[in-house]
Design a protein around this motif. Structure first.
Motif, mmCIF file in Angstrom:
data_model
loop_
_atom_site.group_PDB
_atom_site.id
_atom_site.type_symbol
_atom_site.label_atom_id
_atom_site.label_comp_id
_atom_site.label_asym_id
_atom_site.label_seq_id
_atom_site.Cartn_x
_atom_site.Cartn_y
_atom_site.Cartn_z
ATOM 1 N N UNK A 215 45.548 -13.673 -11.201
ATOM 2 C CA UNK A 215 46.277 -13.558 -12.463
ATOM 3 C C UNK A 215 45.448 -12.831 -13.526
ATOM 4 N N UNK A 216 46.051 -11.784 -14.094
ATOM 5 C CA UNK A 216 45.403 -11.001 -15.126
ATOM 6 C C UNK A 216 44.351 -10.040 -14.619
ATOM 7 N N UNK A 217 44.096 -10.045 -13.310
ATOM 8 C CA UNK A 217 43.068 -9.177 -12.734
ATOM 9 C C UNK A 217 43.659 -7.814 -12.390
ATOM 10 N N UNK A 218 42.839 -6.782 -12.496
ATOM 11 C CA UNK A 218 43.245 -5.420 -12.149
ATOM 12 C C UNK A 218 43.035 -5.229 -10.647
ATOM 13 N N UNK A 219 44.120 -4.900 -9.947
ATOM 14 C CA UNK A 219 44.075 -4.809 -8.489
ATOM 15 C C UNK A 219 44.483 -3.406 -8.046
ATOM 16 N N UNK A 220 43.704 -2.837 -7.173
ATOM 17 C CA UNK A 220 43.929 -1.472 -6.692
ATOM 18 C C UNK A 220 44.521 -1.483 -5.281
ATOM 19 N N UNK A 221 45.479 -0.600 -5.041
ATOM 20 C CA UNK A 221 46.042 -0.383 -3.704
ATOM 21 C C UNK A 221 46.280 1.101 -3.514
ATOM 22 N N UNK A 222 46.561 1.491 -2.278
ATOM 23 C CA UNK A 222 46.883 2.883 -1.956
ATOM 24 C C UNK A 222 48.388 3.097 -1.976
ATOM 25 N N UNK A 223 48.796 4.276 -2.439
ATOM 26 C CA UNK A 223 50.213 4.629 -2.414
ATOM 27 C C UNK A 223 50.726 4.592 -0.983
ATOM 28 N N UNK A 224 51.930 4.082 -0.816
ATOM 29 C CA UNK A 224 52.543 4.065 0.499
ATOM 30 C C UNK A 224 51.995 3.004 1.425
ATOM 31 N N UNK A 225 51.164 2.094 0.912
ATOM 32 C CA UNK A 225 50.550 1.068 1.761
ATOM 33 C C UNK A 225 51.381 -0.209 1.733
ATOM 34 N N UNK A 226 51.239 -1.002 2.788
ATOM 35 C CA UNK A 226 51.905 -2.297 2.802
ATOM 36 C C UNK A 226 51.293 -3.236 1.776
ATOM 37 N N UNK A 227 50.036 -3.001 1.409
ATOM 38 C CA UNK A 227 49.416 -3.800 0.348
ATOM 39 C C UNK A 227 50.147 -3.610 -0.966
ATOM 40 N N UNK A 228 50.489 -2.375 -1.276
ATOM 41 C CA UNK A 228 51.216 -2.105 -2.513
ATOM 42 C C UNK A 228 52.581 -2.764 -2.500
ATOM 43 N N UNK A 229 53.252 -2.726 -1.346
ATOM 44 C CA UNK A 229 54.551 -3.381 -1.222
ATOM 45 C C UNK A 229 54.418 -4.898 -1.369
ATOM 46 N N UNK A 230 53.336 -5.451 -0.845
ATOM 47 C CA UNK A 230 53.125 -6.893 -0.948
ATOM 48 C C UNK A 230 52.993 -7.326 -2.399
ATOM 49 N N UNK A 231 52.258 -6.561 -3.191
ATOM 50 C CA UNK A 231 52.083 -6.912 -4.593
ATOM 51 C C UNK A 231 53.372 -6.748 -5.388
ATOM 52 N N UNK A 232 54.213 -5.803 -4.982
ATOM 53 C CA UNK A 232 55.515 -5.673 -5.638
ATOM 54 C C UNK A 232 56.361 -6.927 -5.423
ATOM 55 N N UNK A 233 56.208 -7.534 -4.271
ATOM 56 C CA UNK A 233 56.968 -8.742 -3.944
ATOM 57 C C UNK A 233 56.374 -9.985 -4.604
ATOM 58 N N UNK A 234 55.049 -10.097 -4.578
ATOM 59 C CA UNK A 234 54.369 -11.264 -5.169
ATOM 60 C C UNK A 234 52.983 -10.825 -5.618
ATOM 61 N N UNK A 235 52.802 -10.724 -6.926
ATOM 62 C CA UNK A 235 51.530 -10.237 -7.455
ATOM 63 C C UNK A 235 50.637 -11.356 -7.983
ATOM 64 N N UNK A 236 51.156 -12.564 -8.126
ATOM 65 C CA UNK A 236 50.417 -13.686 -8.714
ATOM 66 C C UNK A 236 49.891 -13.337 -10.111
ATOM 67 N N UNK A 237 50.614 -12.471 -10.804
ATOM 68 C CA UNK A 237 50.210 -12.111 -12.156
ATOM 69 C C UNK A 237 49.156 -11.034 -12.232
ATOM 70 N N UNK A 238 48.813 -10.414 -11.102
ATOM 71 C CA UNK A 238 47.830 -9.329 -11.102
ATOM 72 C C UNK A 238 48.413 -8.085 -11.774
ATOM 73 N N UNK A 239 47.550 -7.279 -12.345
ATOM 74 C CA UNK A 239 47.946 -5.992 -12.919
ATOM 75 C C UNK A 239 47.666 -4.927 -11.867
ATOM 76 N N UNK A 240 48.692 -4.356 -11.296
ATOM 77 C CA UNK A 240 48.508 -3.427 -10.180
ATOM 78 C C UNK A 240 49.368 -2.173 -10.282
ATOM 79 N N UNK A 241 50.378 -2.172 -11.173
ATOM 80 C CA UNK A 241 51.377 -1.121 -11.149
ATOM 81 C C UNK A 241 51.118 0.018 -12.134
ATOM 82 N N UNK A 242 49.913 0.108 -12.636
ATOM 83 C CA UNK A 242 49.551 1.252 -13.457
ATOM 84 C C UNK A 242 49.058 2.387 -12.566
ATOM 85 N N UNK A 243 49.279 3.648 -12.981
ATOM 86 C CA UNK A 243 48.897 4.786 -12.132
ATOM 87 C C UNK A 243 47.433 4.775 -11.706
#
Length: 350
Positions: A215-243
């Motif tokens: 929660x509140x942490x900045x989390x990095x993922x790769x475009x087109x990755x299943x990790x990015x899709x996972x965070x879209x579904x459940x991020x637990x309050x992480x900040x991940x959707x900035x470019x």
């Protein structure tokens, strides 16, 4: 083997450093032996630069895994779709796709060049190495009789599907998860490795895994990755959707983590283990929260090529502890991913 990894800076300058080299103190008070930014570019003879085309409706700079943006098929479980990892039965018969490769005299393979132990350039030799590279060589040997008849194209995570759809590559062997959304756009071999999504963070971070500690942490993922899709579904309050937190190549996340620009990475545990092996200041946190299967991808409809790759995989896993799969695993992966005895059992749909 001396542990090294390589990437390219945003200015296009290639950098490589031993993991055990002198440490640098980075922002945030933790130490790292290596700092680099990764991008897809040619690093050695035989590795071609992959253009970033606008093909089939995919924008090269914005493409993500096709589908609805949900976790449908993310874990590869049967109840979520019809067994996405089930593939075509092996065959040695030549069809139009295999015939075209033979006519050309080269297999064009989309690979990674920045993932230590999977697909990376060894700066000491200037060659591509790793578990996925060994598999590409086996496919080339089966089809063309020579493992060296390969043109390697280094492609970012987000360009794996567009590269296949546009015909820029014959296959992609790049730690690519088979899931329900992707099988709508490309065809896969049966699974050759089982992995899962996991969190990577500094050793002294309060982050404990894929949970509320994000929660509140900045989390990095790769475009087109299943990790990015996972965070879209459940991020637990992480900040991940900035470019700046969604990058073209997964290795870019590691650099951002080392520079203190993000607090954590979510990626396949197979990749995370290799990155943690390179930097003692970071570690894998918690347990894998998905079950995923890597497959070799081809253009949709290239059934003869899929069957030929599955023939290679059948032979690749034969021989128990002396099989080519185990030999490659022992060389590249066992140190960081111990106790594996072979690939997942293949599943077929016909």
């Amino acid at each position: 083997m001396r542990k090294t990894w390589t990437g390219t800076s945003g200015t296009g300058r290639t950098r490589g450093a031993p993991a055990t080299g002198s440490a640098r103190t980075l922002r945030g008070g933790w130490r790292s032996g290596v700092v680099a930014l990764a991008a897809a570019c040619a690093l050695t003879a035989g590795v071609a630069v992959l253009p970033l085309p606008d093909t089939d409706g995919y924008r090269a700079d914005t493409v993500s895994a096709p589908g609805s943006g949900t976790l449908a098929g993310l874990s590869g479980k049967a109840e979520e779709c019809e067994n996405p990892e089930a593939s075509l039965r092996p065959s040695g018969a030549d069809g139009p796709s295999v015939a075209e490769i033979k006519k050309r005299g080269k297999l064009v393979a989309g690979v990674d060049q920045n993932s230590f132990r999977w697909g990376y350039r060894n700066p000491a030799t200037g060659t591509l190495e790793g578990f996925d590279i060994d598999l590409v060589k086996a496919i080339a040997k089966e089809i063309l009789g020579d493992e060296n008849k390969v043109v390697y194209r280094a492609i970012p995570t987000s360009q794996r599907i567009p590269a296949l759809k546009s015909g820029l590559v014959d296959i992609v062997a790049r730690t690519m998860t088979v899931n329900c959304s992707r099988i709508k756009d490309v065809a896969f071999s049966h699974a050759y490795f089982q992995a899962g999504q996991q969190v990577l963070a500094p050793v002294d971070s309060p982050i404990k895994g894929y949970d509320d500690t994000l929660r509140g942490r900045r989390v990095c993922t790769a475009k087109g990755s299943t990790a990015n899709e996972a965070l879209k579904e459940e991020s637990f309050g992480a900040v991940f959707d900035k470019p700046e937190f969604t990058v073209a190549n997964q290795l870019d996340c590691l650099v951002r983590l080392q520079l203190g620009q993000v607090d954590a990475i979510v990626t396949d545990n197979a990749l995370a283990a290799g990155q943690a092996a390179q930097d003692p200041a970071i570690q894998v946190k918690g347990k894998p929260f998905t079950t995923e299967y890597y497959g070799v991808a081809t253009k949709l409809g290239n059934d003869d090529l899929v069957r030929r790759i599955n023939k290679v995989l059948a032979a690749y896993s034969q021989g128990g502890p002396r099989s080519p799969w185990m030999t490659s695993y022992s060389r590249w992966l066992e140190e960081d991913l111990p106790d594996l005895t072979g690939p997942p059992a293949p599943k077929f749909r016909d």
